[in-house]
Scaffold this active site. Structure first.
Site, short mmCIF file in Angstrom:
data_model
loop_
_atom_site.label_atom_id
_atom_site.label_comp_id
_atom_site.label_asym_id
_atom_site.label_seq_id
_atom_site.Cartn_x
_atom_site.Cartn_y
_atom_site.Cartn_z
N CYS A 163 0.82 -1.20 0.00
CA CYS A 163 0.00 0.00 0.00
C CYS A 163 0.86 1.26 0.00
CB CYS A 163 -0.89 0.03 1.22
SG CYS A 163 -1.88 -1.44 1.43
N ARG A 182 5.24 0.22 -5.89
CA ARG A 182 5.22 -0.56 -4.66
C ARG A 182 4.33 -1.80 -4.78
NH1 ARG A 182 6.53 2.73 0.06
NH2 ARG A 182 5.00 1.63 1.30
N TRP A 211 -2.85 -2.77 -1.53
CA TRP A 211 -2.40 -4.13 -1.85
C TRP A 211 -3.13 -5.02 -0.86
CZ3 TRP A 211 0.86 -7.99 0.40
CH2 TRP A 211 1.40 -8.91 -0.51
N ASN A 255 -1.91 2.10 5.83
CA ASN A 255 -0.98 1.02 5.46
C ASN A 255 -0.69 0.21 6.71
OD1 ASN A 255 -0.78 2.25 3.03
ND2 ASN A 255 1.37 2.80 3.20
N GLY A 256 -0.59 -1.10 6.58
CA GLY A 256 -0.26 -1.93 7.73
C GLY A 256 -1.42 -2.84 8.08
N GLU A 278 19.23 -16.32 -6.97
CA GLU A 278 18.72 -15.03 -7.43
C GLU A 278 18.29 -15.11 -8.91
OE1 GLU A 278 17.68 -12.50 -6.12
OE2 GLU A 278 17.72 -10.94 -7.64
N LYS A 336 14.48 -14.19 -9.95
CA LYS A 336 14.17 -13.17 -10.95
C LYS A 336 13.31 -13.77 -12.05
CE LYS A 336 15.60 -10.58 -9.38
NZ LYS A 336 14.96 -9.85 -8.34
N GLU A 372 9.77 -14.38 -10.71
CA GLU A 372 9.06 -13.13 -10.40
C GLU A 372 8.48 -12.47 -11.65
OE1 GLU A 372 11.03 -10.91 -6.56
OE2 GLU A 372 12.23 -10.96 -8.38
N HIS A 413 20.41 -34.86 -5.55
CA HIS A 413 19.72 -35.40 -4.38
C HIS A 413 18.21 -35.18 -4.48
CE1 HIS A 413 23.48 -36.40 -2.51
NE2 HIS A 413 23.90 -35.16 -2.61
N LYS A 450 6.80 -4.14 -4.06
CA LYS A 450 8.20 -3.75 -3.89
C LYS A 450 8.59 -3.76 -2.42
CE LYS A 450 12.06 -1.94 -5.46
NZ LYS A 450 12.91 -2.93 -6.15
C1 G6P Z 1 9.66 -8.03 -1.66
C2 G6P Z 1 10.13 -7.71 -3.06
C3 G6P Z 1 11.46 -8.41 -3.33
C4 G6P Z 1 12.47 -8.03 -2.25
C5 G6P Z 1 11.94 -8.36 -0.85
C6 G6P Z 1 12.84 -7.80 0.24
O1 G6P Z 1 9.28 -9.36 -1.59
O2 G6P Z 1 9.19 -8.11 -4.03
O3 G6P Z 1 11.98 -7.97 -4.59
O4 G6P Z 1 13.66 -8.72 -2.48
O5 G6P Z 1 10.66 -7.75 -0.68
O6 G6P Z 1 12.85 -6.40 0.15
P1 G6P Z 1 13.89 -5.49 0.89
O7 G6P Z 1 13.39 -4.09 0.68
O8 G6P Z 1 13.86 -5.89 2.34
O9 G6P Z 1 15.21 -5.72 0.29
#
Ligand code: G6P
Length: 596
Positions: free
Chosen positions: A2, A28, A74, A100-101, A469, A473, A476, A492, A591
């Site tokens: 949010c 976000r 969100w 938010n929250g 990673e 990616k 995502e 394994h 985000k």
């Molecule tokens: C969310 C985002 C990810 C990010 C993670 C941690 O899940 O979608 O891309 O890696 O938060 O975010 P931060 O701000 O703590 O690095």
């Protein structure tokens, strides 16, 4: 997650300013949006869907006033519907609230309010707030006092802003969710994140937990929970509004991938003494950890795995924990330094883990991109990665900068035999990375495998977090099944999934035992007819077993991780582009995730 925007003092431009602010918060992640304005009455408009849907709805709405609040939602409590979108109102329609929250005690408050005759129109936890304000107003409280009384009833996390009919002011409060004021000549803004008003001002005031703010024509005031005025520092934002634009690129993500050489230079600037082979850790002082525990989520967790590896190489016991697991079962801390890695500095899971560590008496340090973030303020120390704003939901440049910053941190805190070698590799890194961005064949590989059913990524040692990673990616932004494994672990279990339809991306760096063992694992997948793409500096014969090779120059394996990752970023980006995905705002993702 949010987002909140509020503004006072922009007269007839208020509504446009709010909608502009919301569009700047889109990154976000959100599924609905809305705005409310106040003069003698409160008027509002809200819609599930995109900001464009809200804009369309506003064409036939009549909102008035020169004070307003807006929100991108969100969903947490209730699906993304018009009714569940913020702002929320009381029964009379005299109060509008954005939040938010999560309000943890909302159910008991709601039961109490319903029993007292209030009618609710949404499934949200937020809606209790306007009804609580309504009750306090009905009992004769002034709007600001009514707002405070309502906030005093809440348990949980919140950044809340409210407007009340007949009062040209915004009332706001924060607890465990960020809020920042923006100060301009004659206008004041309120937002969950600076980009919402950065086009108008670079002067900001960060609210701390437990603080309240009042914004009106006379200006702004921050008070504590007793209503006592708090002196606040005014900070200047150093990045440019242009940095939050796309600069001609199709997506923020590809722009941010290309910004990596610059981001790395920024991270290293004035921190490395090449002649002396030493690193200056800003004003962190002498932390001399005897043990390190990292806590982080998502991409930052992968950086934390890499960081833990670096400390172990320097002889210091170090582990990386998923913050959500650490927070719920804190491992023994001893006198470990607990390091949070979080680009936003606002991830709820990471904040909880850091707070749990602090409760156990641990010293805490955060590696973050966001000056003034909650983590930066709450931790004993903050080390900034200086990557500049990252808008694409999927992290790219912040990961590279985290890796560089973690190298600086270990070099500055420990005695490494190969410090000079690492420093040289870091110095070469921006240039090497630029060449990869210019010459990578990742787009061709993406073209070839865009239709694959699943993707696997393998790596060993420092390249294991890179494999994780790469897979994160890929999933995502392409919505395709992708998994990263430690190369040795593939046999394994996951090997059962490997077929001619599942490309395997392997990172093979150097020609030491690790690299040779990884080549052995590559032979195992090649024998199962899986297409193999090797990301390698060419020091082993992995190319003999690979269908495609994405090259990186020979360098220190720490820097090689950043270079290999760049190929993988491009691979995911181009695959997602070919599949027509919403790259900057992938479905269901946000985000900055400010709930646990
Ligand atoms: C969310 C985002 C990810 C990010 C993670 C941690 O899940 O979608 O891309 O890696 O938060 O975010 P931060 O701000 O703590 O690095």
């Amino acid at each position: 997650m949010c987002g909140i925007i509020g503004c006072v003092g922009r007269g007839s431009e208020t509504l446009d300013t709010l909608v502009h602010g919301l569009s700047k918060l889109e990154y976000r992640g959100y599924d609905s949006a809305g705005v409310a304005m106040a003069d003698e009455r409160v008027s509002l408009c809200k819609k599930s869907g995109k900001i464009e849907d809200l804009r369309d709805a506003l064409e036939s709405a009549t909102l008035s006033g020169s004070v307003g609040i807006g929100h991108t939602r969100w969903s947490t409590h209730g699906p993304p519907t018009d009714a569940n979108s913020h702002p929320h109102q009381d029964c009379q329609g005299d109060v509008a609230v954005v939040h938010n929250g999560i309000i943890e005690n909302y159910q008991s408050l709601r039961d109490e309010l319903v029993a007292a005759g209030h009618t609710f129109t949404s499934d949200t936890d937020t809606e209790v707030v306007p009804h609580l304000i309504e009750d306090a107003l009905a009992e004769g409280a002034e709007p600001e006092a009514a707002f405070r009384q309502a906030i005093a009833r809440l348990e949980g996390s919140y950044a809340i802003a409210a407007v009340v009919a007949g009062t040209e002011a915004i009332f706001a409060a924060r607890h465990d969710s960020p809020l920042v004021l923006g100060l301009d000549d004659g206008a004041t803004y309120l937002a969950s994140d600076v980009p919402a008003f950065r086009d108008f001002t670079d002067q900001v005031v960060y609210l701390a937990d437990g603080e309240f703010a009042r914004l009106d024509d006379a200006g702004w005031e921050v008070t504590d929970s007793d209503g006592v005025s708090v002196e606040k520092d005014v900070d200047t934002i150093e990045w440019d509004p242009e940095e939050t634009g796309k600069s001609g690129y199709d997506h923020y993500m590809i722009k941010e991938i290309h910004e990596q050489p610059r981001a790395l230079r920024q991270c290293l600037r004035e921190r490395v003494d090449e002649m002396a082979g030493t690193v200056d850790l800003d004003d962190l002082g002498d932390l001399s950890p005897t043990g390190v525990q990292f806590v982080a989520c998502g991409t930052s967790y992968h950086a934390a795995l890499y960081g833990a590896h670096l400390f172990r190489e320097a002889g210091i016991p170090a582990q990386a924990f998923l913050a959500s697991e650490f927070a719920t079962s804190v491992p023994p801390i001893g006198d470990a330094l607990v390091i949070g890695v979080t680009q936003s500095g606002e991830t709820a899971d990471t904040l909880s883990a850091l707070r749990a560590a602090q409760k156990r008496g641990a010293r805490t340090l955060v590696v973050t991109n966001t000056v003034g973030s909650t983590a930066a303020r709450e931790c004993d120390h903050a080390f900034y990665i200086r990557a500049g704003p990252e808008i694409g939901v999927a992290a790219s440049k912040t990961f590279s900068s985290q890796l560089a910053a973690l190298n600086l941190l270990t070099l500055g805190m420990t005695n490494s035999d190969d410090a000079r070698e690492v420093i040289n590799a870091l110095r070469e890194l921006p240039g090497d990375l630029q060449r990869i961005l210019d010459e990578s064949r990742a787009e061709d590989v993406a073209e070839m495998y865009a239709d694959a059913g699943a993707y696997f990524f393998i790596g060993r040692g420092l390249q294991f977090p890179v494999a994780l990673e790469g897979a994160l990616k890929m999933k995502e932004i392409t919505y395709k099944h992708a998994e990263g494994f430690a190369a040795g672990e593939l046999k394994h279990g996951p090997l059962a999934l490997v077929t001619s339809e599942t490309p395997v991306f392997t990172v093979v760096i150097g020609d030491d035992e690790k690299a040779r063992k990884t080549v052995g694992n590559v032979k195992e997948v090649e024998a199962r007819d899986a297409p193999v793409v090797a990301i390698t500096d060419g020091q082993t014969d992995v190319h003999r077993y690979a269908d495609h090779v994405l090259e990186i120059p020979e360098t220190h394996e720490r820097a090689a991780a950043v270079l290999a990752n760049a190929h993988l970023q491009l691979l995911s980006y181009h695959t997602a582009a070919k599949l027509g995905r919403n790259i900057d705002k992938p479905r269901n993702l946000a985000k900055s995730v400010t709930v646990e």
